[in-house]
Design a protein around this motif. Structure first.
Motif, short mmCIF file in Angstrom:
data_model
loop_
_atom_site.label_atom_id
_atom_site.label_comp_id
_atom_site.label_asym_id
_atom_site.label_seq_id
_atom_site.Cartn_x
_atom_site.Cartn_y
_atom_site.Cartn_z
N PHE A 73 0.86 -1.19 0.00
CA PHE A 73 0.00 0.00 0.00
C PHE A 73 0.89 1.23 0.00
O PHE A 73 1.94 1.25 0.66
CB PHE A 73 -0.88 0.01 1.27
CG PHE A 73 -1.60 1.32 1.49
CD1 PHE A 73 -2.75 1.63 0.77
CD2 PHE A 73 -1.12 2.25 2.41
CE1 PHE A 73 -3.41 2.83 0.97
CE2 PHE A 73 -1.77 3.45 2.62
CZ PHE A 73 -2.93 3.75 1.89
N ALA A 74 0.49 2.26 -0.75
CA ALA A 74 1.20 3.56 -0.69
C ALA A 74 0.18 4.67 -0.54
O ALA A 74 -0.84 4.69 -1.24
CB ALA A 74 2.04 3.77 -1.94
N PRO A 75 0.42 5.58 0.39
CA PRO A 75 -0.58 6.60 0.70
C PRO A 75 -0.63 7.74 -0.31
O PRO A 75 0.33 8.01 -1.03
CB PRO A 75 -0.12 7.13 2.06
CG PRO A 75 1.35 6.93 2.07
CD PRO A 75 1.60 5.67 1.27
N ALA A 76 -1.78 8.41 -0.30
CA ALA A 76 -1.93 9.68 -1.03
C ALA A 76 -0.99 10.71 -0.43
O ALA A 76 -0.50 10.55 0.70
CB ALA A 76 -3.37 10.17 -0.89
N THR A 77 -0.73 11.75 -1.18
CA THR A 77 0.18 12.80 -0.70
C THR A 77 -0.35 14.18 -1.07
O THR A 77 -1.06 14.33 -2.07
CB THR A 77 1.58 12.64 -1.30
OG1 THR A 77 1.46 12.33 -2.70
CG2 THR A 77 2.35 11.52 -0.62
N VAL A 78 0.00 15.13 -0.23
CA VAL A 78 -0.30 16.53 -0.52
C VAL A 78 1.02 17.21 -0.81
O VAL A 78 1.88 17.32 0.08
CB VAL A 78 -1.01 17.21 0.68
CG1 VAL A 78 -1.24 18.69 0.38
CG2 VAL A 78 -2.33 16.53 0.99
N ALA A 79 1.20 17.63 -2.05
CA ALA A 79 2.45 18.31 -2.40
C ALA A 79 2.19 19.80 -2.56
O ALA A 79 1.06 20.26 -2.45
CB ALA A 79 3.02 17.74 -3.68
N ASN A 80 3.28 20.52 -2.79
CA ASN A 80 3.28 21.98 -2.97
C ASN A 80 3.10 22.70 -1.63
O ASN A 80 3.91 23.52 -1.25
CB ASN A 80 2.27 22.44 -4.01
CG ASN A 80 2.66 21.92 -5.39
OD1 ASN A 80 3.83 21.59 -5.61
ND2 ASN A 80 1.73 21.85 -6.30
N LEU A 81 2.05 22.38 -0.88
CA LEU A 81 1.92 22.90 0.48
C LEU A 81 2.17 24.41 0.57
O LEU A 81 3.01 24.88 1.35
CB LEU A 81 2.91 22.17 1.41
CG LEU A 81 2.51 20.74 1.82
CD1 LEU A 81 3.67 20.04 2.51
CD2 LEU A 81 1.29 20.73 2.72
N GLY A 82 1.48 25.18 -0.23
CA GLY A 82 1.61 26.65 -0.18
C GLY A 82 3.01 27.08 -0.58
O GLY A 82 3.45 26.85 -1.71
#
Lengths: 367, 367
Positions: A54-63
C-alpha cells in the motif's frame, strides 16, 4: 504454502528514519545485501511468491513549499498485488489487472506509473531469473492533486523490493519512483518521496537526490480536510499558469513562509503551519482562479476554524488543516457548500490523519 | 549610591523565549506594567540613574535566508551608556559621546541609529519628565555587513527600556529598532531582531511584525569565522546588484534551501546548516563578484573544513561556520590568505560563538 500478513510493516525499519529529522542521500556504494539472499550471479532471490503493498496519497506543494515539500495522508492510497509469474518473461513485469479509479490507465508497463517504477526497481536489483505479474488497485482518483501517479509508483516500487526481501533503501526506492513520475507527470519527487517515506519530506536537491524527513511530533494530532470537487484540472494547465519570473519581494516573502512552515512542522505548531500553508503569494494566486469557487472554499475553511487552507498539489482538491477530527468534518462540510455555492461544483470531503509510515507491505506469501 | 552590575542579564526573562521556538507578535493590548513603576500621568518612572547595555553583532541574509533570517554573534558588538541628565530637555535624548569605530557618526539623535531607537522607545513609554544623555561605544566597524547600525539601535533601545525597569517586550524593542534601521539602512529587521533577541530569528512578517526564534540546540557548538577585508561595500551598491526578477527554478531552489537551513538550525545539524548557507543561487552569485577575492575565500573556507560559507549581510565580511574554535582559526587564516592572494585585500579574521542571549543590561546604577 502459508499466508503471512504483516500489516503496516515499515519498509527497511533499520534505516535512520526514526531520528527527528533525517537526510537521505542516494549512494550506491553503501548498497549491501546479506549474501544469503543473492544467487551466484549477484541477483537477489525472491523471498515471497507474492506480496501486497500500500502507498498513501500525498499533498504536495503545500503553499510556500511549492515543488519541494510534500506530506503523506493516511487511509487513502493505492494497492499493488505482485506475484512471481512463470508466464511472464524472466526479468520483465506484466500488468494483469487495474481496478478502481484508474481503470482507464494503460496496462503497458512502459506507460503505466506502477509498471515503470516496478521495472526501475527490477533493474536496480538486476532481476533476470523471474518474471512478475502486477495488479493495481487505484484508491485515488486521477488528476485530483493527491499524488495518484506517485502512490501507484510507490506501491509498485515497494512491492518489488519487498518480494526480494527489501534490499533497497527508501531513498533508492524514491529514485525508482522518480523515474516513473518523470515519464508520467514531471521530474518532481514531492509526491513520491512522502508516499514512500511517510510524514513530511523536503526535497533538498535532485543531483544527487537529497531528502530531509521533517518529523511532526508524535504527541500532536494533524488532520487534513481534503475536498475534491468534480472538476478536471490537468497538471499541465495548472503548471502553465505559473509565472515565469518572480519579484524579489515575493521571493523573500514565500521563502520566509517556507522557513516558517518547516519550523512549524518540526515543532508541531499547527497554528504556524496553517498560517504558512495559507500564505503563498506566488503559485496559489495564479492557480486558485482556475478552480471555480476555490477562493470561497479557502475562506469557508478558515471561518470554520481551519488553521490554514491551500490547493493540494496542482488541484483541484483543496486541503485544510486542523487538530480535531470532528471539527475537520465540519470544516469539510463548509468547504463542500462553498464549492457548490461559489463554483457550482459537487465535491466530496474526507478527513484524514498525517501518514507517518509511508508505503508498506500489507501481506506476503512465502515461496 | 551603589553600583550594581548585572552581567548578561536577559531583558524580560519572563518572556516566552525559553521555548524551543517562539512566535513574537507586537500587540499593544497585551502591554502591561506593574503599577508601582508608573507616575500618576501614566509615565513609567526610571529605576536607575544610569545603565550600560550591550548589543551583539549579527549575520543577516544567511545565504538562502536573504532578507528574513539573521543570527547574533557573541563577544563583538556595541555598548550604550545612558543616564538621566538634568541638562537635557525632559522627554528628549542627547548624544554626548561616540567612541570606537563610529567616531564619524552624527551626534544628532535624529540622524544617529542609537538616537533614533532611543527616541522611539521613549515615545513608546511616553517619557516626558526626564531627559537622557547617551554615549555610544562602537565595537563594530561601519559598513562591514555585521549589523553595525542594528547593534547601536538595539543597545540604545534596551538601555532606555532597562532604565525604566524593562516594561517593553523584546518584540516591542524590535519595533523601535526597526524604526532606526528604516531611516539608516532600510526597513529590514533581520539584523536588529537577532541583535535584540539573540540566536537565530526568522522575520515572518512586517505587518504585523512577527518573529520566530529558532533555537539552536544548547548542547551543540556553533562558531562563526568572520573575515572582514579592508574594502568598502556600501549597502546601497550591494542592494542594486540584486536581480529585479527571479526564475521559478531559482526561487524553488532557494526556498527549499531556506527550509533546509531552518530545519538544520532547529536540529543543530552543522553539516546541513553549512550546506544550506553555501547554496544561495540568487543573491550571492550577484554580490560575490563585487567583493574582490570572495569566490576564492569561500573555496578556501570549505577546503579548510568549514561546513559552509557566504557573504555576511551585504558584505564585505565573509562568514564561515564550524563546530570547533581551533579549526575556526585555521579556516580564518586560509580565508585571510585568499583575500590577499585573489583580492589583493588585507583582512582580519575573528572566531565567535553564536550569541544566544541578545542585547542585555551590562551594569546599572540605582537612583
Amino acid at each position: 504454502m502459508t499466508s503471512v500478513c504483516c500489516f503496516q510493516l515499515k519498509v527497511n525499519p533499520t534505516s535512520s528514519i526514526s531520528k527527528p529529522q533525517t537526510h537521505l542521500r542516494f549512494n550506491p556504494s553503501t548498497f549491501a545485501l546479506p549474501s544469503s539472499s543473492y544467487s551466484k550471479s549477484g541477483e537477489p532471490q525472491p523471498l515471497y511468491s507474492s506480496v501486497k503493498s500500500f502507498a498513501p496519497a500525498t499533498v504536495a506543494n503545500l503553499g510556500p513549499g511549492f515543488d519541494f515539500l510534500g506530506c503523506a495522508v493516511d487511509g487513502i492510497g493505492d494497492y499493488v498485488n505482485l506475484r512471481i509469474d512463470p508466464e511472464v518473461h524472466p526479468g520483465e513485469v506484466s500488468i494483469s489487472h487495474i481496478s478502481g479509479a484508474g481503470s482507464k490507465l494503460s496496462k503497458n508497463p512502459l506507460w503505466n506509473c506502477a509498471g515503470i517504477a516496478a521495472i526501475a526497481v527490477m533493474k536496480m536489483l538486476k532481476v533476470r531469473s523471474v518474471g512478475l505479474s502486477l495488479s493495481l488497485e487505484k484508491g485515488l482518483p486521477l488528476g485530483s492533486g493527491l499524488g495518484s501517479s506517485a502512490a501507484s509508483a510507490a506501491a509498485a516500487a515497494v512491492a518489488v523490493n519487498e518480494l526480494f526481501g527489501g534490499p533497497l533503501s527508501t531513498s533508492e526506492l524514491v529514485i525508482a519512483g522518480l523515474e516513473s513520475e518523470a515519464k508520467v507527470s514531471g521530474y518532481h519527487a514531492d509526491n513520491v518521496a512522502p508516499s514512500i517515506l511517510g510524514g513530511f519530506v523536503l526535497i533538498r536537491s535532485y543531483d544527487p537526490l537529497e531528502l530531509m524527513q521533517l518529523k511532526f511530533p508524535h504527541d500532536k494530532n494533524l488532520f487534513f480536510v481534503l475536498v475534491n470537487p468534480e472538476f478536471e484540472a490537468p497538471t499541465k494547465k495548472m503548471r502553465a499558469a505559473l509565472p515565469p519570473e518572480i519579484t524579489m519581494s515575493h521571493h523573500v516573502w514565500n521563502s520566509s513562509q517556507a522557513g516558517a512552515l518547516v519550523a512549524s512542522v518540526l515543532q508541531g505548531d499547527l497554528n504556524g503551519l496553517g498560517k504558512a500553508l495559507s500564505s503563498d503569494k506566488i503559485v496559489e494566486p495564479r492557480r486558485a482562479p482556475l478552480i471555480p469557487g476555490m477562493g470561497a472554499v479557502k475562506k469557508a475553511a478558515i471561518e470554520a476554524g481551519a488553521f490554514g487552507c491551500t490547493i493540494s498539489g496542482a488541484g483541484p482538491t483543496a486541503v485544510a488543516v486542523t487538530d480535531n477530527e470532528e471539527r475537520g468534518r465540519e470544516i469539510g462540510e463548509r468547504m463542500v457548500e462553498a464549492f457548490m455555492k461559489e463554483g457550482n461544483l459537487k465535491a466530496l470531503a474526507m478527513v484524514k490523519q498525517l501518514d507517518r509510515v509511508g508505503a508498506r507491505l500489507v501481506s506476503s506469501v512465502p515461496r
